[in-house]
Scaffold this motif. Structure first.
Motif, PDB file in Angstrom:
ATOM      1  N   LEU A 131     -57.520 -31.283 -41.846  1.00 51.17           N
ATOM      2  CA  LEU A 131     -56.693 -31.910 -40.826  1.00 51.17           C
ATOM      3  C   LEU A 131     -55.954 -33.141 -41.341  1.00 51.17           C
ATOM      4  CD1 LEU A 131     -58.931 -31.666 -37.631  1.00 51.17           C
ATOM      5  CD2 LEU A 131     -56.975 -30.247 -38.287  1.00 51.17           C
ATOM      6  N   ASP A 132     -56.400 -33.678 -42.463  1.00 50.05           N
ATOM      7  CA  ASP A 132     -55.718 -34.825 -43.043  1.00 50.05           C
ATOM      8  C   ASP A 132     -54.276 -34.427 -43.363  1.00 50.05           C
ATOM      9  OD1 ASP A 132     -56.273 -36.973 -45.935  1.00 50.05           O
ATOM     10  OD2 ASP A 132     -55.255 -37.309 -44.026  1.00 50.05           O
ATOM     11  N   GLY A 133     -53.336 -35.211 -42.854  1.00 51.58           N
ATOM     12  CA  GLY A 133     -51.931 -34.878 -43.048  1.00 51.58           C
ATOM     13  C   GLY A 133     -51.307 -34.211 -41.837  1.00 51.58           C
ATOM     14  N   TYR A 134     -52.126 -33.834 -40.862  1.00 51.71           N
ATOM     15  CA  TYR A 134     -51.622 -33.214 -39.640  1.00 51.71           C
ATOM     16  C   TYR A 134     -51.756 -34.177 -38.467  1.00 51.71           C
ATOM     17  CZ  TYR A 134     -51.532 -28.567 -41.765  1.00 51.71           C
ATOM     18  OH  TYR A 134     -51.249 -27.477 -42.550  1.00 51.71           O
ATOM     19  N   ALA A 135     -50.744 -34.201 -37.638  1.00 52.44           N
ATOM     20  CA  ALA A 135     -50.890 -34.814 -36.330  1.00 52.44           C
ATOM     21  C   ALA A 135     -51.637 -33.822 -35.442  1.00 52.44           C
ATOM     22  CB  ALA A 135     -49.531 -35.126 -35.719  1.00 52.44           C
ATOM     23  N   PRO A 173     -54.774 -23.707 -13.795  1.00 48.81           N
ATOM     24  CA  PRO A 173     -54.309 -22.448 -13.203  1.00 48.81           C
ATOM     25  C   PRO A 173     -53.026 -22.643 -12.407  1.00 48.81           C
ATOM     26  CG  PRO A 173     -56.664 -22.674 -12.902  1.00 48.81           C
ATOM     27  CD  PRO A 173     -56.179 -23.983 -13.453  1.00 48.81           C
ATOM     28  N   GLY A 174     -52.048 -21.801 -12.678  1.00 48.64           N
ATOM     29  CA  GLY A 174     -50.796 -21.859 -11.943  1.00 48.64           C
ATOM     30  C   GLY A 174     -49.868 -22.977 -12.353  1.00 48.64           C
ATOM     31  N   LYS A 175     -50.236 -23.718 -13.392  1.00 52.03           N
ATOM     32  CA  LYS A 175     -49.407 -24.837 -13.832  1.00 52.03           C
ATOM     33  C   LYS A 175     -48.995 -24.648 -15.285  1.00 52.03           C
ATOM     34  CE  LYS A 175     -51.248 -28.316 -10.665  1.00 52.03           C
ATOM     35  NZ  LYS A 175     -51.796 -29.698 -10.547  1.00 52.03           N
ATOM     36  N   GLU A 176     -47.951 -25.357 -15.664  1.00 51.88           N
ATOM     37  CA  GLU A 176     -47.510 -25.307 -17.049  1.00 51.88           C
ATOM     38  C   GLU A 176     -48.440 -26.136 -17.936  1.00 51.88           C
ATOM     39  OE1 GLU A 176     -42.699 -24.677 -16.366  1.00 51.88           O
ATOM     40  OE2 GLU A 176     -43.450 -26.486 -17.350  1.00 51.88           O
ATOM     41  N   ARG A 177     -48.441 -25.772 -19.191  1.00 49.57           N
ATOM     42  CA  ARG A 177     -49.199 -26.549 -20.158  1.00 49.57           C
ATOM     43  C   ARG A 177     -48.586 -27.952 -20.279  1.00 49.57           C
ATOM     44  NH1 ARG A 177     -48.663 -24.049 -25.796  1.00 49.57           N
ATOM     45  NH2 ARG A 177     -46.678 -25.160 -25.696  1.00 49.57           N
ATOM     46  N   GLU A 178     -49.442 -28.948 -20.411  1.00 45.45           N
ATOM     47  CA  GLU A 178     -48.965 -30.317 -20.556  1.00 45.45           C
ATOM     48  C   GLU A 178     -49.698 -31.027 -21.675  1.00 45.45           C
ATOM     49  OE1 GLU A 178     -49.638 -32.328 -16.857  1.00 45.45           O
ATOM     50  OE2 GLU A 178     -51.814 -32.279 -17.045  1.00 45.45           O
ATOM     51  N   GLY A 179     -48.995 -31.927 -22.314  1.00 43.17           N
ATOM     52  CA  GLY A 179     -49.611 -32.715 -23.358  1.00 43.17           C
ATOM     53  C   GLY A 179     -50.472 -33.805 -22.769  1.00 43.17           C
ATOM     54  N   VAL A 180     -51.610 -34.042 -23.376  1.00 38.80           N
ATOM     55  CA  VAL A 180     -52.552 -35.049 -22.901  1.00 38.80           C
ATOM     56  C   VAL A 180     -52.597 -36.241 -23.845  1.00 38.80           C
ATOM     57  CG1 VAL A 180     -54.972 -35.511 -22.376  1.00 38.80           C
ATOM     58  CG2 VAL A 180     -53.949 -33.307 -21.747  1.00 38.80           C
ATOM     59  N   SER A 181     -52.689 -35.949 -25.120  1.00 39.57           N
ATOM     60  CA  SER A 181     -52.820 -37.021 -26.104  1.00 39.57           C
ATOM     61  C   SER A 181     -52.466 -36.492 -27.482  1.00 39.57           C
ATOM     62  CB  SER A 181     -54.254 -37.562 -26.102  1.00 39.57           C
ATOM     63  OG  SER A 181     -54.392 -38.655 -26.993  1.00 39.57           O
ATOM     64  N   CYS A 182     -52.176 -37.428 -28.379  1.00 43.08           N
ATOM     65  CA  CYS A 182     -51.857 -37.039 -29.752  1.00 43.08           C
ATOM     66  C   CYS A 182     -52.244 -38.179 -30.679  1.00 43.08           C
ATOM     67  CB  CYS A 182     -50.364 -36.742 -29.884  1.00 43.08           C
ATOM     68  SG  CYS A 182     -49.914 -36.059 -31.486  1.00 43.08           S
ATOM     69  N   ILE A 183     -52.674 -37.834 -31.893  1.00 47.86           N
ATOM     70  CA  ILE A 183     -53.014 -38.849 -32.885  1.00 47.86           C
ATOM     71  C   ILE A 183     -52.340 -38.481 -34.205  1.00 47.86           C
ATOM     72  CG2 ILE A 183     -55.192 -37.655 -33.491  1.00 47.86           C
ATOM     73  CD1 ILE A 183     -56.378 -40.507 -33.973  1.00 47.86           C
ATOM     74  N   ARG A 184     -51.665 -39.463 -34.782  1.00 38.00           N
ATOM     75  CA  ARG A 184     -50.981 -39.249 -36.042  1.00 38.00           C
ATOM     76  C   ARG A 184     -51.961 -39.321 -37.195  1.00 38.00           C
ATOM     77  NH1 ARG A 184     -47.718 -42.345 -32.731  1.00 38.00           N
ATOM     78  NH2 ARG A 184     -45.678 -41.447 -32.278  1.00 38.00           N
ATOM     79  N   ALA A 238     -52.456 -28.500 -34.224  1.00 32.13           N
ATOM     80  CA  ALA A 238     -52.178 -29.277 -35.429  1.00 32.13           C
ATOM     81  C   ALA A 238     -50.723 -29.124 -35.833  1.00 32.13           C
ATOM     82  CB  ALA A 238     -53.090 -28.830 -36.568  1.00 32.13           C
ATOM     83  N   SER A 239     -50.069 -30.269 -36.062  1.00 34.81           N
ATOM     84  CA  SER A 239     -48.670 -30.276 -36.484  1.00 34.81           C
ATOM     85  C   SER A 239     -48.516 -30.984 -37.816  1.00 34.81           C
ATOM     86  CB  SER A 239     -47.818 -31.006 -35.445  1.00 34.81           C
ATOM     87  OG  SER A 239     -46.510 -31.217 -35.946  1.00 34.81           O
ATOM     88  N   PRO A 240     -47.835 -30.341 -38.787  1.00 34.08           N
ATOM     89  CA  PRO A 240     -47.579 -31.018 -40.063  1.00 34.08           C
ATOM     90  C   PRO A 240     -46.368 -31.948 -39.982  1.00 34.08           C
ATOM     91  CG  PRO A 240     -46.686 -28.819 -40.145  1.00 34.08           C
ATOM     92  CD  PRO A 240     -47.334 -28.964 -38.784  1.00 34.08           C
ATOM     93  N   TYR A 241     -45.718 -31.990 -38.828  1.00 33.36           N
ATOM     94  CA  TYR A 241     -44.442 -32.692 -38.698  1.00 33.36           C
ATOM     95  C   TYR A 241     -44.577 -34.041 -37.989  1.00 33.36           C
ATOM     96  CZ  TYR A 241     -43.178 -27.842 -39.535  1.00 33.36           C
ATOM     97  OH  TYR A 241     -43.100 -26.582 -40.047  1.00 33.36           O
ATOM     98  N   TYR A 242     -44.965 -34.026 -36.737  1.00 33.50           N
ATOM     99  CA  TYR A 242     -45.023 -35.264 -35.965  1.00 33.50           C
ATOM    100  C   TYR A 242     -45.860 -35.047 -34.720  1.00 33.50           C
ATOM    101  CZ  TYR A 242     -41.143 -32.681 -33.849  1.00 33.50           C
ATOM    102  OH  TYR A 242     -40.357 -31.703 -33.302  1.00 33.50           O
ATOM    103  N   CYS A 243     -46.221 -36.190 -34.082  1.00 30.52           N
ATOM    104  CA  CYS A 243     -46.930 -36.135 -32.811  1.00 30.52           C
ATOM    105  C   CYS A 243     -45.921 -35.845 -31.704  1.00 30.52           C
ATOM    106  CB  CYS A 243     -47.580 -37.499 -32.508  1.00 30.52           C
ATOM    107  SG  CYS A 243     -49.364 -37.505 -32.597  1.00 30.52           S
TER     108      CYS A 243
END
Length: 124
Positions: free
Chosen positions: A29-33, A41-52, A98-103
């Protein structure tokens, strides 16, 4: 096989706490945000938190600020989401990614790897 595995979900009463874990296998995971997302249920996915990865800076959805804390332990190849003062509206399936680009808490396309999700239910 490259994968993320979430754990730590469950049933908790309002006001309770849970700690979710996101463990990586097959890659580091080192190097990934790392982002945490949720979908009720019945709702769209939403972002909760992110760590760089670079400076371990964090982002939070407004409704969880002060209650949730994201952290990472690169030695254990794991990211955590500590959730306190849980509310019924926090009920959802929680996913890490996991994102190799950004949070980002809005661009699911920025993430290359997703876990299978863990259910969090807040109910009395």
């Amino acid at each position: 096989q490259l994968q993320l595995v979430e754990s730590g979900g469950g049933l908790v009463q309002p006001g309770g706490s849970l700690r979710l874990s996101c463990a990586a296998s097959g890659f580091t995971l080192d190097g990934y945000a790392i982002g945490w997302f949720r979908q009720a249920p019945g709702k769209e996915r939403e972002g909760v938190s992110c760590i760089r990865s670079s400076d371990r800076s964090t982002m939070y959805k407004d409704s969880v600020k002060g209650r949730f804390t994201i952290s990472r332990d690169n030695a254990k190849n794991t990211v955590y989401l500590q959730m306190n003062s849980l509310k019924p509206e926090d009920t959802a399936v929680y996913y890490c990614a996991a994102s190799p680009y950004y949070c980002s808490m809005y661009e699911g396309g920025a993430y290359d790897y997703w876990g299978q999700g863990t259910q969090v239910t807040v109910s009395s």
